[in-house]
Design a protein around this motif. Structure first.
Motif, short mmCIF file in Angstrom:
data_model
loop_
_atom_site.label_atom_id
_atom_site.label_comp_id
_atom_site.label_asym_id
_atom_site.label_seq_id
_atom_site.Cartn_x
_atom_site.Cartn_y
_atom_site.Cartn_z
N PHE A 1 38.20 33.68 -2.28
CA PHE A 1 39.22 32.72 -1.85
C PHE A 1 40.14 32.32 -3.00
O PHE A 1 41.36 32.41 -2.90
CB PHE A 1 38.59 31.48 -1.23
N SER B 1 33.76 26.83 -2.38
CA SER B 1 33.97 28.19 -2.87
C SER B 1 33.45 29.25 -1.90
O SER B 1 32.31 29.21 -1.47
CB SER B 1 33.29 28.36 -4.22
N THR B 2 34.34 30.14 -1.53
CA THR B 2 33.97 31.29 -0.73
C THR B 2 34.40 32.53 -1.51
O THR B 2 35.36 32.49 -2.27
CB THR B 2 34.64 31.28 0.66
N GLU B 3 33.71 33.60 -1.29
CA GLU B 3 33.97 34.81 -2.06
C GLU B 3 35.41 35.26 -1.94
O GLU B 3 35.92 35.49 -0.85
CB GLU B 3 33.04 35.93 -1.59
N PRO C 1 38.58 24.66 0.44
CA PRO C 1 37.21 24.54 0.93
C PRO C 1 36.21 24.87 -0.17
O PRO C 1 36.60 25.39 -1.22
CB PRO C 1 37.16 25.59 2.05
#
Length: 67
Positions: free
Chosen positions: A45, A41-43, A39
């Motif tokens: 990940f 970018s998530t913190e 997905p």
């Protein structure tokens, strides 16, 4: 390999079928390139879920579970 990663609770939804990069009958060696659809970018990940050690440990745990 496909079953291991596609059934993983942590990685299954991101896993794509791996193409065989190299195959040798002489040494029974196969190289795969694992492909994941990640997905946006998530913190944390990429550092945690997509960490090479974590991905390797999913495979190792599957091997240990078979024994």
């Amino acid at each position: 390999l496909i079953d291991v990663y596609s059934s993983s609770p942590a990685l299954g939804r991101y896993f794509r079928s791996p193409p065989v990069v190299y195959f040798s009958n002489e040494s029974s060696t196969v190289f795969y390139q694992l492909e994941f659809s990640v997905p946006p970018s998530t913190e944390g990940f990429m550092e945690n879920t997509m960490n090479p050690d974590f991905i390797r440990n999913v495979l190792l745990q599957s091997i240990y579970d078979e024994d």
